[in-house]
Enzyme design. Sequence first.
Site, mmCIF file in Angstrom:
data_model
loop_
_atom_site.group_PDB
_atom_site.id
_atom_site.type_symbol
_atom_site.label_atom_id
_atom_site.label_comp_id
_atom_site.label_asym_id
_atom_site.label_seq_id
_atom_site.Cartn_x
_atom_site.Cartn_y
_atom_site.Cartn_z
ATOM 1 N N CYS A 1 -10.408 -7.243 -7.848
ATOM 2 C CA CYS A 1 -9.331 -7.053 -6.864
ATOM 3 C C CYS A 1 -9.393 -5.650 -6.259
ATOM 4 C CB CYS A 1 -7.991 -7.307 -7.549
ATOM 5 S SG CYS A 1 -6.552 -6.883 -6.580
ATOM 6 N N HIS A 2 -8.714 -5.481 -5.120
ATOM 7 C CA HIS A 2 -8.693 -4.192 -4.426
ATOM 8 C C HIS A 2 -8.178 -3.057 -5.284
ATOM 9 C CE1 HIS A 2 -9.810 -5.333 -0.361
ATOM 10 N NE2 HIS A 2 -9.378 -6.511 -0.748
ATOM 11 N N THR A 3 -7.211 -3.364 -6.130
ATOM 12 C CA THR A 3 -6.606 -2.294 -6.935
ATOM 13 C C THR A 3 -7.635 -1.698 -7.899
ATOM 14 O OG1 THR A 3 -4.593 -3.562 -6.751
ATOM 15 C CG2 THR A 3 -4.562 -1.736 -8.298
ATOM 16 N N HIS B 1 -7.832 -6.538 -13.939
ATOM 17 C CA HIS B 1 -6.463 -7.020 -14.193
ATOM 18 C C HIS B 1 -6.248 -8.454 -13.747
ATOM 19 C CE1 HIS B 1 -6.432 -5.599 -10.060
ATOM 20 N NE2 HIS B 1 -5.406 -6.379 -9.851
ATOM 21 N N GLU B 2 -7.324 -9.133 -13.277
ATOM 22 C CA GLU B 2 -7.141 -10.525 -12.832
ATOM 23 C C GLU B 2 -7.787 -11.460 -13.849
ATOM 24 O OE1 GLU B 2 -6.747 -10.808 -8.076
ATOM 25 O OE2 GLU B 2 -8.305 -12.104 -8.870
ATOM 26 N N CYS C 1 9.606 -9.357 -20.255
ATOM 27 C CA CYS C 1 10.092 -9.291 -21.652
ATOM 28 C C CYS C 1 11.209 -10.286 -21.913
ATOM 29 C CB CYS C 1 10.550 -7.873 -22.003
ATOM 30 S SG CYS C 1 12.165 -7.417 -21.312
ATOM 31 N N CYS D 1 15.224 -7.327 -20.745
ATOM 32 C CA CYS D 1 15.735 -6.134 -20.051
ATOM 33 C C CYS D 1 16.643 -6.552 -18.889
ATOM 34 C CB CYS D 1 14.573 -5.257 -19.550
ATOM 35 S SG CYS D 1 13.726 -5.910 -18.113
ATOM 36 N N CYS E 1 14.769 -8.368 -16.189
ATOM 37 C CA CYS E 1 14.316 -9.716 -16.562
ATOM 38 C C CYS E 1 15.484 -10.707 -16.560
ATOM 39 C CB CYS E 1 13.647 -9.707 -17.933
ATOM 40 S SG CYS E 1 11.928 -9.164 -17.858
ATOM 41 N N CYS F 1 10.034 -5.980 -14.611
ATOM 42 C CA CYS F 1 10.417 -5.778 -16.019
ATOM 43 C C CYS F 1 10.337 -4.294 -16.371
ATOM 44 C CB CYS F 1 9.489 -6.587 -16.909
ATOM 45 S SG CYS F 1 9.757 -6.324 -18.672
ATOM 46 N N ARG G 1 7.069 -0.209 -18.873
ATOM 47 C CA ARG G 1 6.574 0.416 -17.640
ATOM 48 C C ARG G 1 5.916 1.770 -17.845
ATOM 49 N NH1 ARG G 1 7.791 -2.088 -13.056
ATOM 50 N NH2 ARG G 1 7.641 -0.675 -11.285
ATOM 51 N N CYS H 1 -3.153 -12.132 -10.023
ATOM 52 C CA CYS H 1 -2.761 -11.074 -9.065
ATOM 53 C C CYS H 1 -2.634 -11.637 -7.654
ATOM 54 C CB CYS H 1 -3.738 -9.902 -9.114
ATOM 55 S SG CYS H 1 -3.288 -8.578 -7.966
ATOM 56 N N ARG I 1 -12.703 -13.853 -2.986
ATOM 57 C CA ARG I 1 -12.703 -13.278 -4.323
ATOM 58 C C ARG I 1 -14.047 -13.472 -5.009
ATOM 59 N NH1 ARG I 1 -8.966 -10.369 -3.912
ATOM 60 N NH2 ARG I 1 -7.264 -10.065 -5.380
HETATM 61 N N1 NAD Z 1 2.338 -6.278 -3.779
HETATM 62 C C1 NAD Z 1 1.478 -6.574 -4.751
HETATM 63 O O1 NAD Z 1 1.849 -6.804 -5.896
HETATM 64 C C2 NAD Z 1 0.020 -6.655 -4.410
HETATM 65 C C3 NAD Z 1 -0.877 -7.359 -5.232
HETATM 66 C C4 NAD Z 1 -2.214 -7.480 -4.830
HETATM 67 C C5 NAD Z 1 -2.632 -6.872 -3.659
HETATM 68 N N2 NAD Z 1 -1.737 -6.159 -2.903
HETATM 69 C C6 NAD Z 1 -2.114 -5.530 -1.631
HETATM 70 O O2 NAD Z 1 -2.063 -6.517 -0.626
HETATM 71 C C7 NAD Z 1 -2.955 -6.181 0.425
HETATM 72 C C8 NAD Z 1 -3.865 -7.346 0.727
HETATM 73 O O3 NAD Z 1 -4.685 -7.635 -0.376
HETATM 74 P P1 NAD Z 1 -5.947 -8.620 -0.199
HETATM 75 O O4 NAD Z 1 -6.608 -8.711 -1.525
HETATM 76 O O5 NAD Z 1 -5.531 -9.875 0.471
HETATM 77 O O6 NAD Z 1 -6.817 -7.703 0.804
HETATM 78 P P2 NAD Z 1 -7.997 -8.033 1.830
HETATM 79 O O7 NAD Z 1 -8.602 -6.740 2.205
HETATM 80 O O8 NAD Z 1 -8.884 -9.097 1.298
HETATM 81 O O9 NAD Z 1 -7.231 -8.615 3.107
HETATM 82 C C9 NAD Z 1 -6.681 -7.801 4.092
HETATM 83 C C10 NAD Z 1 -6.933 -8.478 5.437
HETATM 84 O O10 NAD Z 1 -6.262 -7.749 6.469
HETATM 85 C C11 NAD Z 1 -7.019 -7.912 7.647
HETATM 86 N N3 NAD Z 1 -6.634 -6.962 8.690
HETATM 87 C C12 NAD Z 1 -7.164 -5.753 8.989
HETATM 88 N N4 NAD Z 1 -6.567 -5.252 10.077
HETATM 89 C C13 NAD Z 1 -5.639 -6.148 10.488
HETATM 90 C C14 NAD Z 1 -4.709 -6.198 11.562
HETATM 91 N N5 NAD Z 1 -4.614 -5.202 12.442
HETATM 92 N N6 NAD Z 1 -3.917 -7.282 11.677
HETATM 93 C C15 NAD Z 1 -4.015 -8.298 10.797
HETATM 94 N N7 NAD Z 1 -4.876 -8.299 9.749
HETATM 95 C C16 NAD Z 1 -5.676 -7.237 9.606
HETATM 96 C C17 NAD Z 1 -8.460 -7.754 7.161
HETATM 97 O O11 NAD Z 1 -9.389 -8.292 8.066
HETATM 98 C C18 NAD Z 1 -8.419 -8.534 5.823
HETATM 99 O O12 NAD Z 1 -8.814 -9.877 5.991
HETATM 100 C C19 NAD Z 1 -3.684 -4.913 -0.059
HETATM 101 O O13 NAD Z 1 -3.025 -3.783 0.468
HETATM 102 C C20 NAD Z 1 -3.503 -4.970 -1.559
HETATM 103 O O14 NAD Z 1 -3.580 -3.689 -2.139
HETATM 104 C C21 NAD Z 1 -0.435 -6.069 -3.250
HETATM 105 ZN ZN ZN Z 2 -4.839 -7.065 -8.022
HETATM 106 ZN ZN ZN Z 3 11.906 -7.145 -18.983
#
Ligand code: NAD
Ligand code: ZN
Ligand code: ZN
Length: 368
Positions: free
Chosen positions: A40-42, A62-63, A92, A95, A98, A106, A110, A169, A362
Amino acid sequence: MKIRAALLEEFGQPLEVQEVDLAEPKAGEVLVRLVACGVCHTDLYTASGADPSGYSPTVLGHEGAGVVERVGESVASVAPGDHVVTLFSPQCRECVHCLDPRTNLCLAIREQQNQGFLPDGTTRLSRDGEPIRHFMGTSTFAEYTVMPEIALAKIAPEAPLDHACVFACGLSTGLGAALNTAKVEPGSTCVVFGAGLVGLGAVVGCRLSAADRIVCVDPAEQRLELARAQGATHTLTGGPETVEQILELTGGFGADYTFEATGLVDVMRQAVESARMGWGLATVCGVAGRGETLDVVPRFLITGRRVAGSSFGGVKGRDQVPQLVDRYLAGDIDVDAFVSHKLTLDDVNRGFELMEAQDGIRSVIEFG
Ligand SMILES: NC(=O)c1ccc[n+]([C@@H]2O[C@H](COP(=O)([O-])OP(=O)(O)OC[C@H]3O[C@@H](n4cnc5c(N)ncnc54)[C@H](O)[C@@H]3O)[C@@H](O)[C@H]2O)c1
Ligand SMILES: [Zn+2]
Ligand SMILES: [Zn+2]
């Protein structure tokens, strides 16, 4: 025990697959044998050094999805042989958060988790007697991991783990943004910005909510094709004119629900501006860069638009991840389309390269 794991030694350098020591689970902890883990990106964000709270050495990942091998004292909710999905966002069930239906954040572990420790403030990972910190409470780029019981979702054993892992994730984040955070109503018009796993998950969540129109926005044509296959009724390639285009599509009003899944603050702003006057809700899922801010003209809010953030799609992991996996087994959610590459642990850096090249949605590591 000795295990093989992908270590982040130095920021900006490739991960190193090495042998490390993993101690037995203590009270409230579980030893899990990983079967599959998404990249994943993170993971990449932390490996690159861009995350200000990152640390090294650590075992990333983490996935994860796997099988419970052994449990520590007092563990009651899982037993050896159970199939589990790892949760960086634990539950949990005790809390104040939760117990409240409004949030999944949760509070139980943390602080320790953010610093790379298990709940008792120590690590189970080490090398030559030196502790190695855990990552996101999961550290699943490894053959085995020890995790808190409250961070494991027990899923149906018939779910293939190489598919179940994406519920740890990205996919749950997108699905939950639509189903939990926004609670999309039947017949509504939705716009999803970004068609990575999170955005595609949101498209699926909107479809499962019986949205009437689902507009997906992404510059990558291949990804828009995937979005159409998942239920998007309209697609746009994105850019400065996107808000205008959405207003045109919606009689000048904007959409009932918009979702941002790009991590770009300019796109977050577009998500707010293309939400409908009166009641439009913009849900922000993306993680913005360090120090970046979201610029919103207050008039958009006074005239009835709302903004919500969504972490892990508001999903209460132990309760709801198993339900999402059941919907996948029932045929409501097509995971196949999202698992683009299968890798071995030794190829983990290839997973980062594929991600940077936007090759597939993925990459999933399978453990032999
Ligand atoms: N909130 C959470 O818990 C959580 C969990 C996982 C990931 N994330 C975040 O969510 C986001 C997306 O994750 P992902 O794995 O799908 O990423 P990803 O990079 O696979 O997808 C992002 C998409 O955005 C597109 N994009 C770029 N510019 C754009 C624009 N101007 N308009 C529309 N789309 C555009 C890209 O082409 C790409 O397909 C990331 O910032 C990631 O860190 C958040
Ligand atoms: Zn992730
Ligand atoms: Zn909790």
